[in-house]
Design a protein around this motif. Structure first.
Motif, mmCIF file in Angstrom:
data_model
loop_
_atom_site.group_PDB
_atom_site.id
_atom_site.type_symbol
_atom_site.label_atom_id
_atom_site.label_comp_id
_atom_site.label_asym_id
_atom_site.label_seq_id
_atom_site.Cartn_x
_atom_site.Cartn_y
_atom_site.Cartn_z
ATOM 1 N N LEU A 1 5.714 6.385 3.511
ATOM 2 C CA LEU A 1 5.962 5.943 4.881
ATOM 3 C C LEU A 1 6.361 7.108 5.781
ATOM 4 N N PHE A 2 7.328 7.889 5.342
ATOM 5 C CA PHE A 2 7.806 8.973 6.198
ATOM 6 C C PHE A 2 6.756 10.063 6.341
ATOM 7 N N LEU A 3 6.069 10.368 5.252
ATOM 8 C CA LEU A 3 5.005 11.374 5.310
ATOM 9 C C LEU A 3 3.939 10.977 6.329
ATOM 10 N N THR A 4 3.484 9.737 6.260
ATOM 11 C CA THR A 4 2.434 9.269 7.161
ATOM 12 C C THR A 4 2.925 9.228 8.603
ATOM 13 N N ALA A 5 4.166 8.822 8.804
ATOM 14 C CA ALA A 5 4.715 8.737 10.161
ATOM 15 C C ALA A 5 4.798 10.109 10.812
ATOM 16 N N TRP B 1 -1.453 17.909 4.125
ATOM 17 C CA TRP B 1 -0.336 16.970 4.170
ATOM 18 C C TRP B 1 -0.193 16.227 2.839
ATOM 19 N N ALA B 2 -1.313 15.872 2.225
ATOM 20 C CA ALA B 2 -1.265 15.179 0.943
ATOM 21 C C ALA B 2 -0.638 16.062 -0.128
ATOM 22 N N GLU B 3 -0.970 17.340 -0.117
ATOM 23 C CA GLU B 3 -0.397 18.267 -1.082
ATOM 24 C C GLU B 3 1.104 18.421 -0.859
ATOM 25 N N VAL B 4 1.509 18.488 0.385
ATOM 26 C CA VAL B 4 2.935 18.580 0.697
ATOM 27 C C VAL B 4 3.668 17.331 0.222
ATOM 28 N N GLY B 5 3.039 16.165 0.418
ATOM 29 C CA GLY B 5 3.690 14.899 0.088
ATOM 30 C C GLY B 5 3.541 14.456 -1.347
ATOM 31 N N GLY B 6 2.695 15.136 -2.122
ATOM 32 C CA GLY B 6 2.559 14.791 -3.528
ATOM 33 C C GLY B 6 1.670 13.598 -3.806
ATOM 34 N N ILE B 7 0.703 13.343 -2.924
ATOM 35 C CA ILE B 7 -0.248 12.256 -3.157
ATOM 36 C C ILE B 7 -1.652 12.799 -2.947
ATOM 37 N N THR B 8 -2.673 11.991 -3.234
ATOM 38 C CA THR B 8 -4.047 12.461 -3.076
ATOM 39 C C THR B 8 -4.491 12.337 -1.624
ATOM 40 N N THR B 9 -5.497 13.125 -1.275
ATOM 41 C CA THR B 9 -6.040 13.056 0.080
ATOM 42 C C THR B 9 -6.639 11.685 0.358
ATOM 43 N N GLN B 10 -7.313 11.119 -0.617
ATOM 44 C CA GLN B 10 -7.929 9.807 -0.445
ATOM 45 C C GLN B 10 -6.875 8.740 -0.143
ATOM 46 N N GLU B 11 -5.754 8.817 -0.864
ATOM 47 C CA GLU B 11 -4.698 7.832 -0.609
ATOM 48 C C GLU B 11 -4.102 8.020 0.772
ATOM 49 N N LEU B 12 -3.854 9.256 1.160
ATOM 50 C CA LEU B 12 -3.273 9.498 2.474
ATOM 51 C C LEU B 12 -4.215 9.040 3.586
ATOM 52 N N ASN B 13 -5.512 9.226 3.397
ATOM 53 C CA ASN B 13 -6.474 8.748 4.387
ATOM 54 C C ASN B 13 -6.349 7.234 4.576
ATOM 55 N N ARG B 14 -6.222 6.517 3.454
ATOM 56 C CA ARG B 14 -6.080 5.056 3.534
ATOM 57 C C ARG B 14 -4.759 4.666 4.190
ATOM 58 N N LEU B 15 -3.689 5.376 3.834
ATOM 59 C CA LEU B 15 -2.377 5.063 4.398
ATOM 60 C C LEU B 15 -2.354 5.321 5.908
ATOM 61 N N GLU B 16 -3.031 6.372 6.326
ATOM 62 C CA GLU B 16 -3.067 6.688 7.755
ATOM 63 C C GLU B 16 -3.725 5.560 8.545
ATOM 64 N N SER C 1 0.817 -1.218 0.000
ATOM 65 C CA SER C 1 0.000 0.000 0.000
ATOM 66 C C SER C 1 0.848 1.265 0.000
ATOM 67 N N PHE C 2 2.058 1.193 0.563
ATOM 68 C CA PHE C 2 2.923 2.363 0.648
ATOM 69 C C PHE C 2 3.880 2.473 -0.541
ATOM 70 N N THR C 3 3.777 1.552 -1.462
ATOM 71 C CA THR C 3 4.678 1.525 -2.611
ATOM 72 C C THR C 3 4.059 2.235 -3.813
ATOM 73 N N GLY C 4 4.852 3.049 -4.483
ATOM 74 C CA GLY C 4 4.391 3.762 -5.669
ATOM 75 C C GLY C 4 5.563 4.059 -6.577
ATOM 76 N N ARG C 5 5.352 4.981 -7.478
ATOM 77 C CA ARG C 5 6.441 5.364 -8.368
ATOM 78 C C ARG C 5 7.520 6.109 -7.594
ATOM 79 N N LYS C 6 8.742 6.011 -8.052
ATOM 80 C CA LYS C 6 9.845 6.712 -7.409
ATOM 81 C C LYS C 6 9.607 8.210 -7.523
ATOM 82 N N PRO C 7 9.572 8.939 -6.402
ATOM 83 C CA PRO C 7 9.283 10.375 -6.445
ATOM 84 C C PRO C 7 10.417 11.164 -7.083
ATOM 85 N N PRO C 8 10.123 12.359 -7.577
ATOM 86 C CA PRO C 8 11.160 13.171 -8.224
ATOM 87 C C PRO C 8 12.175 13.751 -7.246
#
Length: 219
Positions: free
Chosen positions: A111-115, A133-148, A56-63
């Motif tokens: 992982l680090f963003l959620t922690a 937080w999602a905007e800062v981390g470069g992911i969607t709010t929906q995804e961050l909610n699930r990760l949390e 669930s915490f795995t995605g594309r390599k960030p820039p």
């Protein structure tokens, strides 16, 4: 709790909050050290071709590099520096519960963003919404909610910590700050020694294959 008997959980949280407020200015240098530790850990795990089971915490390599990503969180999240140290402690606890946790280039972002976000919600008097937080981390709010939610379950909802645990960990990080500062003073400016930067010490880079050896947090 019975009347007149203090709630140990509440007392621990209040004590930790006092420590964080008292040392807020002193903790500022820790963010840079944690950024360096995270980058060392990810690079080492990549070199050893390690993998993680955290799908669930795995995605594309960030820039951004791990170091640049931590710096971005520190600049835009509004989280106190102490939350970065506590975030690493949370990741260490997660590793103890699941040895398959490993920080690599495709999961350190989430992982680090959620922690750190979880630490901010638990410790800071003021914190931003998941949307921010999602905007800062470069992911969607929906995804961050699930990760949390997954993060909390993987942690066993174990967010409390003893004041002594935090103070010990913070002092280890401050020791690394002082060591790096001493090394920089000893290196002649025209010819800096690459080996002197990021050299191993008591805290190491974060080695989540051996949590105590690598400080808090990651894998």
């Amino acid at each position: 709790c019975s009347p007149g008997v203090p709630d140990p959980t509440k007392t621990t949280h209040q004590n930790l909050g006092v420590v964080m407020m008292r040392d807020a200015a002193r903790q500022e240098p820790l963010v840079a050290v944690i950024a360096s530790m995270l980058e060392e850990t990810v690079m080492r795990n990549e070199d050893h071709q390690k993998t993680s089971n955290l799908v669930s915490f795995t995605g594309r390599k960030p820039p951004l590099s791990p170091c640049a990503f931590v710096t971005r969180i520190g600049k835009y999240s509004g989280a106190s520096p102490c939350c970065f140290a506590v975030g690493l402690i949370y990741l260490e606890r997660m590793k103890k519960r699941d040895t398959g946790v490993c920080l690599v280039s495709t999961n350190f972002q989430r992982l680090f963003l959620t922690a750190v976000m979880t630490a901010a919600k638990f410790l800071d008097d003021f914190y931003y919404s998941n949307k921010h937080w999602a905007e800062v981390g470069g992911i969607t709010t929906q995804e961050l909610n699930r990760l949390e939610i997954e993060f909390l379950f993987r942690m066993g909802f174990s967010l409390h910590m003893q004041r002594e645990e935090y103070e010990w960990y913070a002092e280890e990080l401050h020791g690394k700050v002082q060591q790096e500062a001493a090394k920089q003073q000893q290196i002649p400016p025209p010819m800096p020694s690459p080996a002197a930067v990021g050299a191993p010490d008591a805290l190491g880079p974060m080695d989540l294959d051996d949590p105590r050896a690598g400080g808090g947090g990651g894998a």
